[in-house]
Design an enzyme around this catalytic site. Structure first.
Site, short mmCIF file in Angstrom:
data_model
loop_
_atom_site.label_atom_id
_atom_site.label_comp_id
_atom_site.label_asym_id
_atom_site.label_seq_id
_atom_site.Cartn_x
_atom_site.Cartn_y
_atom_site.Cartn_z
N THR A 32 0.82 -1.21 0.00
CA THR A 32 0.00 0.00 0.00
C THR A 32 0.86 1.26 0.00
O THR A 32 0.57 2.20 -0.76
CB THR A 32 -0.99 -0.02 1.18
OG1 THR A 32 -1.84 -1.17 1.03
CG2 THR A 32 -1.83 1.24 1.22
N GLU A 40 1.13 9.83 -5.31
CA GLU A 40 1.74 11.13 -5.01
C GLU A 40 2.65 11.58 -6.15
O GLU A 40 2.69 12.76 -6.49
CB GLU A 40 2.54 11.07 -3.71
CG GLU A 40 1.67 11.08 -2.48
CD GLU A 40 2.45 11.51 -1.25
OE1 GLU A 40 2.67 12.73 -1.09
OE2 GLU A 40 2.84 10.63 -0.48
N HIS A 66 -7.08 0.78 -0.83
CA HIS A 66 -6.34 -0.19 -1.63
C HIS A 66 -7.26 -1.39 -1.76
O HIS A 66 -7.51 -2.11 -0.81
CB HIS A 66 -5.03 -0.56 -0.94
CG HIS A 66 -4.08 -1.27 -1.82
ND1 HIS A 66 -2.76 -1.45 -1.48
CD2 HIS A 66 -4.21 -1.85 -3.04
CE1 HIS A 66 -2.12 -2.11 -2.43
NE2 HIS A 66 -3.00 -2.37 -3.39
#
Length: 122
Positions: A32, A40, A66
């Site tokens: 994750t 990002e 996720h």
């Protein structure tokens, strides 16, 4: 800075970005934290060409799910779309896919900062 800026980052799941490698789990699937970093990266790159000299962006908040494991050898993409601009605050819609399958989604906030001023806040 225009709403709608978009960028897609890509990675291949390998031994360096699994849950085991990053310490976030004990299976050989995309971690994750690796998915979040890819999201990002997409947000950072979506706006980077539109910043003034000496500026960068820093992440301040991310909320994501996720949804599905991705195994070693699979290609994962993350797309960030700029959805709001409030002064220095930038908000993105983020999604990660393995092929056509959605494996993660959420929102991400970044702020435009002066690189020098930010690094001198020690």
């Amino acid at each position: 800075m225009n709403i709608g800026l978009v960028y897609t980052s890509t990675t291949v799941v390998d031994s360096t970005n699994t849950a085991i490698a990053l310490g976030s789990g004990d299976m050989e699937v995309l971690a994750t934290p690796a998915m979040v970093a890819l999201m990002e990266n997409a947000a950072m790159n979506a706006v980077a060409p539109h910043l003034e000299d000496g500026q960068t962006t820093v992440g301040s908040h991310i909320e994501t799910s996720h949804l599905k494991p991705s195994f070693i050898g699979t290609t994962v993409t993350a797309t960030a779309t700029l959805t709001a601009v409030e002064g220095r605050k930038l908000t993105f819609a983020i999604e990660a896919y393995e092929g056509e399958t959605l494996i993660g989604s959420g929102t991400h906030v970044r702020y435009i900062v002066s690189r020098d001023r930010f690094l001198n806040k020690r």
